[in-house]
Design a protein around this motif. Structure first.
Motif, short mmCIF file in Angstrom:
data_model
loop_
_atom_site.label_atom_id
_atom_site.label_comp_id
_atom_site.label_asym_id
_atom_site.label_seq_id
_atom_site.Cartn_x
_atom_site.Cartn_y
_atom_site.Cartn_z
N ALA A 102 0.83 -1.21 0.00
CA ALA A 102 0.00 0.00 0.00
C ALA A 102 0.87 1.26 0.00
O ALA A 102 0.57 2.24 -0.70
CB ALA A 102 -0.93 -0.01 1.21
N GLY A 106 0.80 3.71 -3.20
CA GLY A 106 0.23 5.01 -2.86
C GLY A 106 1.21 6.15 -3.07
O GLY A 106 0.89 7.17 -3.69
N VAL A 110 0.92 9.01 -6.23
CA VAL A 110 0.78 10.45 -6.00
C VAL A 110 2.01 11.20 -6.53
O VAL A 110 1.89 12.23 -7.20
CB VAL A 110 0.57 10.74 -4.51
N LEU A 156 -2.91 12.18 -13.14
CA LEU A 156 -3.42 13.15 -12.17
C LEU A 156 -3.36 14.59 -12.65
O LEU A 156 -4.27 15.38 -12.36
CB LEU A 156 -2.65 13.03 -10.85
N THR A 185 -7.49 16.11 -13.56
CA THR A 185 -7.44 15.68 -12.16
C THR A 185 -8.71 14.99 -11.66
O THR A 185 -8.62 13.95 -10.99
CB THR A 185 -7.08 16.86 -11.25
N ILE A 189 -8.03 11.25 -10.40
CA ILE A 189 -8.15 10.79 -9.01
C ILE A 189 -8.95 9.50 -8.95
O ILE A 189 -8.59 8.55 -8.24
CB ILE A 189 -8.80 11.88 -8.14
N VAL A 190 -10.04 9.46 -9.71
CA VAL A 190 -10.87 8.24 -9.74
C VAL A 190 -10.06 7.06 -10.28
O VAL A 190 -10.08 5.95 -9.72
CB VAL A 190 -12.13 8.47 -10.60
N LEU A 192 -6.79 6.67 -10.27
CA LEU A 192 -5.76 6.28 -9.31
C LEU A 192 -6.36 5.48 -8.16
O LEU A 192 -5.82 4.43 -7.76
CB LEU A 192 -5.05 7.52 -8.78
N LEU A 193 -7.48 5.93 -7.61
CA LEU A 193 -8.10 5.23 -6.48
C LEU A 193 -8.57 3.83 -6.88
O LEU A 193 -8.33 2.86 -6.15
CB LEU A 193 -9.27 6.05 -5.94
N VAL A 194 -9.22 3.73 -8.04
CA VAL A 194 -9.69 2.42 -8.49
C VAL A 194 -8.49 1.51 -8.79
O VAL A 194 -8.48 0.33 -8.42
CB VAL A 194 -10.58 2.57 -9.74
N VAL A 196 -5.37 1.66 -7.58
CA VAL A 196 -4.69 1.26 -6.35
C VAL A 196 -5.51 0.21 -5.60
O VAL A 196 -4.97 -0.77 -5.08
CB VAL A 196 -4.43 2.50 -5.46
N GLY A 197 -6.83 0.41 -5.57
CA GLY A 197 -7.69 -0.59 -4.93
C GLY A 197 -7.57 -1.95 -5.59
O GLY A 197 -7.51 -2.99 -4.91
#
Length: 637
Positions: A102, A106, A110, A156, A185, A189-190, A192-194, A196-197
């Motif tokens: 993680a 993460g 970023v 991003l 951005t 962001i969406v 990157l979050l998806v 990484v998940g």
């Protein structure tokens, strides 16, 4: 549908030739791009691209910004920010695999939104391999997610990756509106979050464990049958000669008799022997070890030589030069690396911009020039352990080296290799540190960080264009001593600059000849049977697959004009289609050749070519849905 003109046919022929050269790599990609530029100018009556417009790419805002961002990223790297961040992660995660994964994805995700992701990945590879060894976790479990996270982070901001800047230029030309610093951005962001998940859940299960934890280099490269030890007999013609006198760059070639200059075998009969593919690595004498390429001590009876070579080559070597082979015990990394001499084992990668790429080891001759001996080459799931001289090196190749500690920094600085694994003292030499404390963030590091933040802020609020802000940041970096001027020029990947500038006029030719409109018309016919949202998803998939086979730069140049033309034929806004292409080229996960960071982790992770599709295909399909819906939500069709 627009008619297909002669000029469009000429441009399509150039596109086909360009794609063929990219896939076959008969020419380096940047030289192919320059060939495209020249061809477009020479064929101006058909392509509609005059000579002055053909070279205009070198002054495009995208290219200028990319040059400046390379230098700004190097300034951040010089300040030790990335090293400090990596050390902090190691301290905070405490060896827990989930927390470490993680932290890696993460932080990388970023950071890659604001700093060039290549140096980030280059610094994190040895950090990850070191932590993996310390905590008994396979580095394969981390390195592919590391690369994917760097690619996800590139979505991003405008400066996240070169293709974002290129797409912004195309948007300015075709839609009269370039991207702002944070146009991407909300969707980025969406993504990157998806992403990484996915990497922390499904991806964690799918990433294979190709390299066993605690495997030393000799085990990792399966060197058991290619390392041996021999004793020098009293009657050996090698007695009294140094290793340098007995060897040339291809291995043992000849032993020169002192009295008549003829080549002698062990029985004294003059002849011209064939070279044997054997390298002498180490000499052991009375409990003391010497690094073979660095010592000038003559060989003595009873010396034990540690050599690299196949069983057949070692046997032939021993018979020819009067050496007795010791019982075939395993020659381990410990024996080679902890012998008290200056030579250590290390792993290094041929990166996409390496001076070794496309050259053979015989041409480069690392052993005689740098005292560096190649023990093995890993290319995907194939390991080459002999006959190196004729092997043409390719991006992504991982080399197992025996190297002096003080030479590895030179190899990195000169652009030959990126060190990915080795003893701590190697990285101390590269980063100019002592052997003790972990890296600390000095107050002076705040200066380049502040300059980067100022560049982003000025561009974001529209005070000056991004390329002017970035160039101003370069001036500030050099003026404040954050980076020397010579290092600033070295930091730029000039082959990427030529690739970008050379391909930009190809997009203009597609537009000028009506080629983009023709292809757009064909694709618009699909909209008769599917809604625009599905067509948007099809563009994402087509772009992602193409970017995984050729360079993302070439893909965005080809697909962006077609996407805008298709949108116009369908009667919808071209912005969502251009943005889907932009996001797709930045997230080409399916192959190791689609993105430079994928190649950088290919060898150190021991991955197979298909591992990228195994982990990347589900992520690509997931992001196809997520990106398409998110783009359509932010920029309604």
């Amino acid at each position: 549908m627009a008619a297909l003109s002669t000029g469009a046919l000429v441009v399509f022929a150039l596109v086909a030739a360009t794609l063929t050269l990219f896939v076959t790599e008969w020419l380096p990609p940047d030289i192919t791009a320059i060939a495209v530029l020249v061809s477009l100018a020479v064929l101006e009556p058909y392509t509609g691209v005059p000579a002055r417009e053909a070279i205009a790419g070198f002054a495009s805002p995208a290219v200028v910004t990319i040059v400046a961002m390379y230098i700004l990223s190097a300034g951040i790297e010089e300040a030790g920010v990335v090293d400090w961040l990596g050390a902090r992660l190691a301290a905070l995660t405490g060896g827990d695999e989930r927390r470490l994964l993680a932290a890696i994805v993460g932080t990388t995700g970023v950071g890659a939104g604001f700093v060039n992701n290549t140096p980030i990945v280059a610094v994190f590879i040895p950090l990850v391999t070191g932590l993996s060894e310390r905590y008994g976790i396979s580095p394969s479990k981390f390195l592919l997610p590391l690369s994917f996270a760097a690619m996800l982070g590139g979505t991003l901001t405008l400066v996240g990756t070169a293709t974002n800047l290129l797409a912004s230029d195309i948007s300015r030309d075709l839609l009269n509106e370039p991207f702002s610093m944070f146009t991407l951005t909300p969707v980025g962001i969406v993504i990157l979050l998806v992403g990484v998940g996915y990497l922390l859940t499904v991806g964690r299960v799918l990433v294979p464990e190709r390299i066993r934890p605690f495997a030393d280099f000799t085990e990792e490269f399966d060197m058991d049958r290619h390392l041996a030890q021999l004793t020098v007999r009293e009657s050996s013609p090698l007695v009294g000669l140094t290793v340098a006198e007995a060897l040339d760059s291809d291995g043992v070639d000849a032993v020169v008799a002192a009295d008549d200059g003829e080549v002698a075998l062990a029985d004294g009969e003059p002849t011209e022997p064939e070279p044997i593919d054997v390298d002498v690595l180490q000499i052991d004498r009375d409990g003391e070890s010497f690094f073979a390429t660095a010592t000038d001590r003559p060989l003595e009876p009873g010396d034990v030589l540690t050599v690299r070579g196949s069983t057949q080559a070692v046997n032939q070597f021993g018979e020819r030069y009067g050496l007795r082979q010791l019982p075939r015990e395993s020659v381990t990394e410990e024996l080679l690396a902890e012998s008290g001499h200056s030579g250590v084992l290390a792993e290094a990668v041929v990166h996409g911009e390496s001076r070794l790429r496309g050259r053979t080891l015989g041409d480069v001759d690392l052993r005689s020039r740098f005292d560096v001996t190649v023990l093995a080459i890993r290319r995907g799931d194939t390991v080459i352990r002999e006959a190196f001289a004729g092997v043409e090196l390719a991006a992504g190749d991982t080399l197992l080296l025996q190297t002096p500690v003080d030479e590895i920094a030179h190899l990195e600085e000169e652009g030959y290799l990126v060190l990915t694994e080795g003893p701590p003292e190697l990285f101390d030499v590269i980063h100019g540190e002592g052997s003790a404390p972990p890296p600390r963030l000095s107050p002076r590091a705040l200066l380049p960080l502040g300059i980067l933040v100022a560049v982003i802020a000025l561009a974001a609020v529209g005070v000056v264009p991004i390329y002017i802000a970035a160039l101003g940041g370069v001036v500030a970096m050099v003026a404040t001593g954050s980076i020397p001027a010579s290092r600033a020029y070295d930091a730029v990947s000039w082959n990427v600059v030529f690739l970008l500038a050379g391909l930009l006029p190809l997009g203009a030719a597609m537009q000028a000849t009506g080629g983009a409109a023709f292809v757009g018309g064909l694709l618009a016919e699909v909209a008769v049977v599917v809604p625009p949202l599905v067509l948007l998803a099809l563009f994402y998939l087509l772009t992602a697959v193409l970017a995984s086979l050729i360079t993302p730069v070439a893909t965005v140049v080809l697909m962006a004009p077609i996407a805008v033309a298709t949108a116009q034929d369908v009667g919808v806004d071209g912005t969502p289609f251009l943005l889907v292409v932009t996001f797709a080229v930045a997230t080409a996960f399916l192959t190791p050749v689609g993105y430079q960071t994928n190649l950088m982790v290919y060898g150190p992770g021991g991955y197979r070519f298909t591992d990228y599709a195994r982990v990347g295909a589900p992520l690509q399909l997931l992001l196809c849905v997520v990106t398409t819906v998110a783009v359509a939500f932010v920029w309604p069709l």
